[in-house]
Write a protein that holds these residues in place. Structure first.
Motif, PDB file in Angstrom:
ATOM      1  N   GLN B 115       0.739  -1.222  -0.158  1.00 30.66           N
ATOM      2  CA  GLN B 115       0.010   0.096   0.071  1.00 30.66           C
ATOM      3  C   GLN B 115       0.911   1.302  -0.067  1.00 30.66           C
ATOM      4  OE1 GLN B 115      -3.091   0.304  -0.628  1.00 30.66           O
ATOM      5  NE2 GLN B 115      -4.250   1.176   0.856  1.00 30.66           N
ATOM      6  N   GLU B 123       1.978   9.503  -5.778  1.00 24.22           N
ATOM      7  CA  GLU B 123       2.477  10.733  -5.405  1.00 24.22           C
ATOM      8  C   GLU B 123       3.874  11.268  -6.600  1.00 24.22           C
ATOM      9  OE1 GLU B 123      -0.116  12.046  -2.708  1.00 24.22           O
ATOM     10  OE2 GLU B 123       1.761  13.394  -3.432  1.00 24.22           O
TER      11      GLU B 123
ATOM     12  N   GLN C   7      -6.194  20.624  14.506  1.00 21.12           N
ATOM     13  CA  GLN C   7      -5.609  19.539  13.870  1.00 21.12           C
ATOM     14  C   GLN C   7      -5.484  18.328  14.636  1.00 21.12           C
ATOM     15  OE1 GLN C   7      -6.013  19.433  10.797  1.00 21.12           O
ATOM     16  NE2 GLN C   7      -5.264  21.588   9.980  1.00 21.12           N
ATOM     17  N   ASP C 221      -9.815   0.665   2.206  1.00 21.33           N
ATOM     18  CA  ASP C 221      -8.478   1.389   2.251  1.00 21.33           C
ATOM     19  C   ASP C 221      -7.893   1.615   4.026  1.00 21.33           C
ATOM     20  OD1 ASP C 221      -8.180   3.238  -0.599  1.00 21.33           O
ATOM     21  OD2 ASP C 221      -7.491   1.466  -0.240  1.00 21.33           O
ATOM     22  N   ALA C 253      -2.910  13.009  10.999  1.00 21.26           N
ATOM     23  CA  ALA C 253      -3.203  14.445  10.791  1.00 21.26           C
ATOM     24  C   ALA C 253      -2.452  15.525  10.656  1.00 21.26           C
ATOM     25  CB  ALA C 253      -4.361  14.573  12.030  1.00 21.26           C
ATOM     26  N   ALA C 256      -0.627  15.462   7.682  1.00 17.03           N
ATOM     27  CA  ALA C 256      -1.500  15.921   6.563  1.00 17.03           C
ATOM     28  C   ALA C 256      -1.400  17.571   6.307  1.00 17.03           C
ATOM     29  CB  ALA C 256      -2.935  15.470   6.503  1.00 17.03           C
ATOM     30  N   VAL C 257      -1.007  18.313   7.581  1.00 12.45           N
ATOM     31  CA  VAL C 257      -1.092  19.563   7.875  1.00 12.45           C
ATOM     32  C   VAL C 257       0.470  20.030   7.344  1.00 12.45           C
ATOM     33  CG1 VAL C 257      -1.070  21.698   9.161  1.00 12.45           C
ATOM     34  CG2 VAL C 257      -2.500  19.848   9.705  1.00 12.45           C
ATOM     35  N   PRO C 260       1.555  17.317   3.011  1.00 14.47           N
ATOM     36  CA  PRO C 260       0.554  16.475   2.571  1.00 14.47           C
ATOM     37  C   PRO C 260       1.062  15.368   1.755  1.00 14.47           C
ATOM     38  CG  PRO C 260      -0.072  18.787   2.446  1.00 14.47           C
ATOM     39  CD  PRO C 260       1.316  18.746   2.912  1.00 14.47           C
ATOM     40  N   PRO C 261       2.009  15.416   1.108  1.00  9.59           N
ATOM     41  CA  PRO C 261       2.238  14.228   0.210  1.00  9.59           C
ATOM     42  C   PRO C 261       2.683  12.941   0.871  1.00  9.59           C
ATOM     43  CG  PRO C 261       3.213  16.120  -0.813  1.00  9.59           C
ATOM     44  CD  PRO C 261       2.910  16.810   0.592  1.00  9.59           C
ATOM     45  N   ASN C 264      -0.129   9.904   3.501  1.00 14.52           N
ATOM     46  CA  ASN C 264      -0.787   8.707   3.316  1.00 14.52           C
ATOM     47  C   ASN C 264       0.369   7.701   3.880  1.00 14.52           C
ATOM     48  OD1 ASN C 264      -3.265   8.863   2.264  1.00 14.52           O
ATOM     49  ND2 ASN C 264      -2.565   9.299   0.454  1.00 14.52           N
ATOM     50  N   THR C 265       1.803   7.740   3.525  1.00 12.81           N
ATOM     51  CA  THR C 265       2.306   6.645   3.774  1.00 12.81           C
ATOM     52  C   THR C 265       3.159   6.847   5.279  1.00 12.81           C
ATOM     53  OG1 THR C 265       4.276   8.439   3.122  1.00 12.81           O
ATOM     54  CG2 THR C 265       3.215   6.770   1.418  1.00 12.81           C
ATOM     55  N   PHE C 268       2.946   3.557   7.317  1.00 10.94           N
ATOM     56  CA  PHE C 268       3.808   2.638   6.907  1.00 10.94           C
ATOM     57  C   PHE C 268       5.285   2.816   7.363  1.00 10.94           C
ATOM     58  CE2 PHE C 268       0.084   0.897   5.190  1.00 10.94           C
ATOM     59  CZ  PHE C 268      -0.572   1.896   4.304  1.00 10.94           C
TER      60      PHE C 268
END
Lengths: 409, 325, 287
Positions: B115, B123, C7, C221, C253, C256-257, C260-261, C264-265, C268
Motif C-alpha cells: 500500500q 505521489e 488539527q 483502504d 493528521a 497532512a497539515v 501533505p504528500p 498517506n505513507t 507505513f
C-alpha cells in the motif's frame, strides 16, 4: 442544426426523390458496417452523469439521423463497456473496441486519466475518438493527435468562466483545494491562471488525497485563513465534492463568510445532495437543459425516452454522434483519415453546441459556454429545475486561444 | 511416461495456438499472469509465506520496464529484465523487515508495504505519471524489430515466460528449495538444525519478487501502458487466488489458475457487472473445499490410484489455534 | 497555535476510528487467531445498516447505535459459523484469505445494490452545529464521536480485564487446553466473542456514517492502515491497539497539515521503524 431547417430540408428531399436520399446509400463503408463504441463509467461515480444513459443518447442520435437522412448501406452498431474510471481498463477496452470489435469511433470516456489512455490507443491504431466527458486540457495540448477530438468542455473553459466572474464579483483572494491527481492538478493550474488574469491572487493551494473522505483539515485551514481569504475554490468532483460540501456545511463555513466556488458541478451532484446544500453556487457549464426552447424540446424527447432529464454529457454524446455521422456522409466513406478531414474546420450549431467550430489545429470543438447559478430551494419549479443560466460566454472567448496551445500534430 | 510426454506436447501446442483461439490480448495476459502466479507460489506454496503485497513488485517491474522503454529507448526484453532487477532490489529492504515476523504478521506487513508503494507511485507524478500512468510505451525488439503486431509479440514472449517458469521450477527443485520446504513444515526445527532461516526466507522472497517483476515487465510492453491499478492490493489478492485455484506447490498449478481466472473474467464481464462477487465467491469456495486447487487435486487423484495412502490437510503445529473443532 | 489544536483534535477523531477497528481486530485475533480481513467491510456494513435503518424504518441515529452493531454482529456470527470455523484446524492464513474473499463479495454486493458513489446520511439534529471556544470551532458531532469511542474503549478494557467473563476470555485465549480442563466450555465463547469484535467494527461504521460518505469501499483502504496500526501496536494487547490507534490518528493528521504528500505513507513508515527497532510492536510480545 435548427430543427425547422432540418424539417424543411427533409421535406424538400422527400419531394425531390421518391426513395431515401441516395447520397446516404453512396457512402462507402470499409467493413460493411459502422461500429460506434461508448466507453464510460457505468457503475461508479460518473454513472449518473454519463453512464448507460449516454449509450441511450447515442442510440437516439443514430435513430434520429437515419430517420432524417436515410439508412446507411450497412448496419450502425452501438457497443459499450464500463471502464470503471480506471485508465488501465480504459486502455484495454479501447484496444479491444478497435482491434477485436472493429470500432470506427469511441465516444464519451469520463475521467481524465482514462481519456488520455484512449487517446493513445486511438493514435496508435489510427481510429477516431471524440471525448465528451473528460476535463483535461491535455487532450488538445500535450496529448493531442490526429484522431482525437475534444467535444464538450475542459478545465480552461471552467476556470475561465467561474474564476473570472467570481474574482470580479465576489473576492480577489482564493484558497484552492483540489484532488491530487491529473484532473485536479489541471483544474488548479487553469483556475490559478484565470484568477491571476482577472487580477486576483491564490493565497494557498492544497492537494488532497484522492479519493478522500475527510476534508476537515482543509476546512479548518480555510477558517483560519480568513479574513484575508475571500473565496474557497473547490476542485473535487463527484462523490468527493458531495463529501466536501457536506462537511463545509457541517463546519458552518458559509455563515462565517467563506464563499464557495465549485470548479466542476454536474446536475446529478445537485440532485444527490439537494439544492439547499449548493444554493447560490456559481459555476460554468457547457450546456443545461433549461438553456432555451430548442434545448428544452430535445430534453423533453430525451425525458420521454429515458425517464431522466439530460446532463450535458448525455446531450454531448448525442450531438457528437450526429456530427460524426454527418462527417461520414460528407466524406462519402467511413475511412478514418477522410472522416477526420471532413470534421476539421467544420462549423455548425445544434441544440447542444451553439456557434461551434471543430478547430483544425488542435481538434478542440469550441462553442458557447454559460455561467450558471444553483437556485434556492424556493425557486425550483419542477423536478431537475435546479439551475439558472446567468450569461453566455461566446465560443471565441470560452476556450483556450490557439496562441497558447501546445499541440503539435 | 509417454502419457507425460504427450501431455507436455499437448500443452506446448495449446500455448502456441492460443492466439488463434482467443483474443491475443487475453493470450498475452495469460502468459504474463502465469509467470506472476508461479513466482508467487515460490513464496506461498514452497516456503509457506503468504505475501499480500506482490502487486507492488509486479507493478514495480512494470513501471521500471515501461519507463526504460519509453524514456530510455531500451528494447524488449532487456527492459523487462531490468524491470525484474528493479523489483528485486526494491524487495530487499522491504522483505528484510517483513521476514522478522511470521505467518499472519508477514501477510499484513507485506500488504501494508505494498500500500505504501501504491501511495508513493501515486505521489511521484513526475516519474510515474501518477494517476495517468505510463502511456504509449514502445514495443521494439532488441535489434530494432518492430513488435507492434500483437501476435508476433506473443510468440516472442512465449520463450521468455517458459524461461521464467522454468527458473521458478529450478529454484524449488534444488537443495535450496528443500530447505524452504523444511522451513515451511517446521520453522523452529529448521532453525534448531542450524539453518539461517531468516536469510533463506528473504532470499526466497527476493527471488519471487524478481520474477514477479519480470512478469510485470512483459505485461507493460504487452499493454503499452501501466497505471495504479496494477499495484493495488486487489491485484495481490487476485494472484494469490490464481495460485490457490490452480494448486499450490505444483509446477503448472499457478499457470492453470491464472488462465482460468482470466478466462472467467473475460467471459463474465460481457454478461454481468458482478465480477467482484463472482471472484470472491469462487475464492471462498476454493479455500473451503478445494484448497489443493485443480492441478493439486488432479495430482492427488493420480497419486491415489498409484499409491493409496491417506494424506491430511496441511498443519502448522507451532501455530495451533486455541479453539479446535 | 489554534490551528494546531484543531488539527490534533481532528487527529484524535480519526484515531478513534482506528482504535475501535483495531480493538475489534485484536479481540477477534486474541480469541480465534483469525486476522479478520472483513473488518473494513463490516465497518462499511455498520454504516449502511445505519442508513437503511434510517431510511426504511425511520430509526433514529441513537437507536442505530445499538441496533446496527447487533445486526451486523449477527451477520458476522452467521459467517463465522458457516465459513470461518471450518478452517480453524488449518493454517490461519487460510482464514485470512477466506475473509479476503468474503470482503470482495460483501463490497461488490453493496456496490451493485447502492452504486459506488454511496448514499448520504446526516448527523442527528441534537448533534448538529458546533461548540465555539474563542477562536476554535469544534463540530458537536465530532466531540460526540470522540467521547463515545473513548467510552466504548474503556468499557471494553474494563470488561476484559475486570469481569469474570473477561477472565474466561483471557484464559481461553492464553491456554485453551487448560481452560477446558478447568471445566469451561471454551468453544461456546467463540461466536459471542467474534460477534463482539464485529460489533465494534460496525459501531465505528455507525459513528462514521454522518461524517463520511457511506459508500461500499469506505472500509477498503481503512483496513490496510488498521493492519499497519496493529503491527505497530502489537496484536493481542487491548490497551496497545487503542493507544496506538489514537496516536497514529494524530500523527497522520499532523502530517497532512505540514507535508501533505507523505501523509498517506506515514503510518507505513512508522510500521517499518517499529519492525526495525521493536518487532513485537509497542505493546506486544513475540510469540
Amino acid at each position: 442544426m435548427k430543427r425547422w431547417g432540418v424539417l424543411v430540408g427533409a421535406a424538400v428531399l422527400t419531394i425531390a426523390f421518391v426513395a431515401p436520399a441516395p447520397s446516404q446509400g453512396q457512402v462507402r463503408l470499409t467493413s460493411g458496417k459502422i461500429v460506434i463504441a461508448v466507453l464510460n463509467d457505468q457503475s461508479g461515480v460518473y454513472k449518473d452523469l454519463s453512464g448507460p444513459t449516454s449509450v441511450e443518447a447515442v442510440r437516439m442520435a443514430v435513430a434520429d439521423f437515419e430517420q432524417q437522412f436515410g439508412k446507411f448501406p450497412g448496419p450502425v452498431e452501438i457497443i459499450s463497456a464500463d471502464h470503471q474510471n480506471k485508465p488501465d481498463l480504459a486502455n484495454v477496452k479501447a484496444r479491444e473496441f478497435y482491434e477485436r470489435y472493429g470500432a470506427n469511433i469511441i465516444l464519451d470516456v469520463p475521467t481524465s486519466s482514462a481519456a488520455l489512455a484512449v487517446a493513445e490507443a486511438a493514435k496508435e491504431l489510427k481510429r477516431l475518438y471524440i471525448n465528451i466527458t473528460a476535463a483535461t486540457t491535455q487532450l488538445t495540448n500535450d496529448n493531442c493527435n490526429k484522431y482525437t477530438f475534444h467535444y464538450a468542455y475542459d478545465t480552461y473553459m471552467l476556470a475561465n468562466g467561474t474564476a473570472t466572474e467570481v474574482t470580479k464579483k465576489i473576492g480577489k483572494n482564493w484558497y484552492i483545494v483540489y484532488p491530487n491527481y491529473a484532473f485536479g492538478q489541471d483544474m488548479e493550474r487553469s483556475f490559478r491562471a484565470a484568477i491571476e488574469r482577472s487580477g486576483g491572487k491564490v493565497l494557498l493551494s492544497d492537494g488532497t488525497p484522492f479519493p478522500n473522505d475527510d476534508f476537515s483539515t482543509y476546512l479548518i485551514k480555510a477558517r483560519t485563513l480568513r479574513p484575508t481569504m475571500h473565496v474557497l475554490g473547490v476542485m473535487q468532483a463527484g462523490g468527493d465534492l458531495v463529501n466536501f460540501v457536506k462537511q463545509y456545511n457541517e463546519f458552518g463555513l458559509r455563515s462565517k463568510g467563506v464563499n464557495l466556488a465549485i470548479g466542476l458541478l454536474f446536475l446529478s451532484d445537485v440532485h444527490a445532495l439537494g439544492v439547499q446544500a449548493f444554493e447560490g453556487t456559481l459555476y460554468t457549464t457547457p450546456w443545461e437543459w433549461v438553456l432555451d426552447k430548442q434545448s428544452r424540446e430535445w430534453a423533453d424527447r430525451f425525458l420521454a425516452r429515458t425517464k431522466v432529464r439530460p446532463t450535458f454529457a448525455h446531450a454531448g454524446n448525442y450531438s457528437a454522434t450526429w456530427q460524426y455521422l454527418s462527417a461520414v456522409r460528407r466524406a462519402g466513406t467511413d475511412q478514418p483519415d477522410a472522416v477526420v478531414a471532413a470534421l476539421e474546420g467544420f462549423r455548425f450549431s445544434d441544440f447542444f453546441a451553439r456557434n461551434a467550430e471543430i478547430r483544425r489545429q488542435d481538434h478542440r470543438v469550441i462553442h458557447d459556454a454559460y455561467l450558471a447559478r444553483v437556485k434556492a430551494a424556493g425557486e425550483v419549479k419542477e423536478p431537475w429545475d435546479y439551475v439558472e443560466i446567468l450569461s453566455t460566454i461566446p465560443a471565441g472567448e470560452a476556450f483556450q486561444p490557439l496562441s497558447a496551445s501546445k499541440c503539435k500534430m | 511416461m509417454t502419457v507425460r510426454r504427450i501431455g507436455w506436447v499437448a500443452l506446448g501446442g495449446l500455448v502456441l495456438l492460443l492466439p488463434r483461439l482467443v483474443y491475443e490480448g487475453l493470450a498475452l495476459d495469460i502468459l504474463t499472469w502465469a509467470l506472476f502466479a508461479t513466482s508467487v507460489d515460490i513464496l506461498l506454496g514452497h516456503t509457506g509465506l503468504l505475501s499480500f503485497g506482490h502487486a507492488a513488485f509486479f507493478g514495480a517491474g512494470a513501471y521500471a520496464s515501461g519507463l526504460l522503454a519509453l524514456r530510455g529507448g531500451v528494447p524488449y526484453p532487456v527492459n523487462a529484465v531490468a524491470g525484474a532487477l528493479v523489483a528485486g532490489a526494491l524487495s530487499v529492504p522491504l522483505l528484510y523487515l517483513a521476514v522478522r515476523r511470521r505467518g499472519i504478521y508477514f501477510a499484513m506487513i507485506t500488504l501494508a508495504f505494498a500500500q505504501m508503494i501504491y501511495y508513493i507511485i501515486n505521489e511521484w507524478r513526475s516519474l510515474t505519471g501518477g494517476e495517468n500512468g505510463v502511456q504509449g510505451v514502445p514495443r521494439v525488439l532488441v535489434g530494432g524489430l518492430d513488435l507492434s503486431n500483437l501476435t508476433l509479440f506473443y510468440y516472442v514472449t512465449v520463450p521468455l515466460v517458459v524461461l521464467g517458469i522454468w527458473m521458478c521450477w529450478r529454484i524449488v527443485h534444488s537443495p535450496f528449495g528443500r530447505v524452504l520446504m523444511a522451513i515451511r513444515e517446521n520453522e523452529v526445527r529448521a532453525r534448531s538444525l542450524g539453518y539461517p532461516v531468516d536469510r533463506y526466507k528473504l532470499l526466497s522472497a527476493v527471488l519471487s519478487c524478481t520474477l514477479s517483476g519480470f512478469a510485470g515487465g512483459m505485461y507493460v510492453i504487452a499493454h503499452r501502458f501501466v497505471a495504479l491499478e496494477t499495484v493495488h492490493w486487489i491485484t495481490s489478492g487476485t494472484v494469490v487466488m490464481m495460485v490457490l485455484l490452480g494448486g499450490m506447490e505444483t509446477t503448472l498449478g499457478p499457470a492453470v489458475g491464472a488462465a482460468l481466472v482470466l478466462f472467467l473474467r473475460d467471459i463474465l464481464s460481457t454478461w454481468t457487472d458482478a465480477w467482484g462477487v463472482a471472484t470472491g465467491a469462487i475464492f471462498v469456495a476454493v479455500i473451503l473445499v478445494f484448497r489443493q486447487g485443480i492441478v493439486g487435486t488432479l495430482q492427488r487423484l493420480i497419486q491415489s490410484r498409484l499409491h493409496p495412502a491417506p494424506q491430511s490437510a496441511p498443519r502448522r503445529p507451532d501455530e495451533a489455534t486455541p479453539v479446535s473443532r | 497555535m489554534e490551528s494546531l489544536l484543531l488539527q490534533v483534535f481532528n487527529g484524535l477523531i480519526n484515531g478513534a476510528f482506528f482504535a475501535l477497528l483495531s480493538l475489534g481486530l485484536a479481540v477477534i485475533f486474541g480469541m480465534l487467531r483469525v486476522v479478520n480481513f472483513m473488518h473494513g467491510a463490516l465497518y462499511m456494513l455498520g454504516a449502511f445498516a445505519t442508513y437503511l435503518l434510517g431510511t426504511s424504518a425511520g430509526v433514529s441515529f441513537w437507536w442505530a447505535l445499538l441496533l446496527a452493531p447487533l445486526a451486523v454482529a449477527a451477520l458476522g456470527i452467521v459467517l463465522e459459523r458457516l465459513f470461518l470455523r471450518r478452517l480453524y484446524d488449518v493454517d490461519p492464513l487460510y482464514n485470512l484469505l477466506l475473509t479476503f474473499g468474503l470482503t470482495l463479495v460483501l463490497q461488490d454486493t453493496m456496490r451493485l445494490r447502492f452504486g459506488i458513489q454511496g448514499v448520504p446520511y446526516g448527523a442527528p439534529p441534537l448533534l448538529k452545529g458546533a461548540v465555539v471556544w474563542g477562536n476554535l470551532l469544534f463540530p458537536t458531532y465530532r466531540l460526540f464521536v470522540l467521547g463515545f469511542s473513548v467510552m466504548i474503549c474503556l468499557l471494553t478494557w474494563w470488561v476484559i480485564e475486570r469481569t469474570r467473563v473477561g477472565m474466561i476470555i483471557r484464559a481461553a485465549t492464553e491456554n485453551p487446553g487448560l481452560t477446558r480442563a478447568l471445566g469451561i466450555d471454551v468453544d461456546r465463547w467463540v461466536p459471542p466473542v467474534f460477534g463482539f469484535g464485529v460489533a465494534l467494527a460496525a459501531l465505528a461504521g455507525v459513528l462514521a456514517a454522518p461524517m463520511r460518505n457511506v459508500s461500499p469501499l469506505m472500509g477498503a483502504d481503512l483496513i490496510v492502515t488498521t493492519f499497519a496500526i496493529v503491527v505497530i501496536g502489537g496484536l493481542g494487547s487491548i490497551l496497545g491497539s487503542v493507544i496506538t490507534g489514537f496516536l497514529v490518528g494524530v500523527i497522520v493528521a499532523l502530517g497532512a497539515v505540514y507535508y501533505p504528500p507523505v501523509s498517506n505513507t506515514l503510518v507505513f513508515v512508522l510500521m517499518a521503524i517499529i519492525l526495525l527497532l521493536r518487532p513485537a510492536g509497542l505493546f506486544g510480545s513475540l510469540e
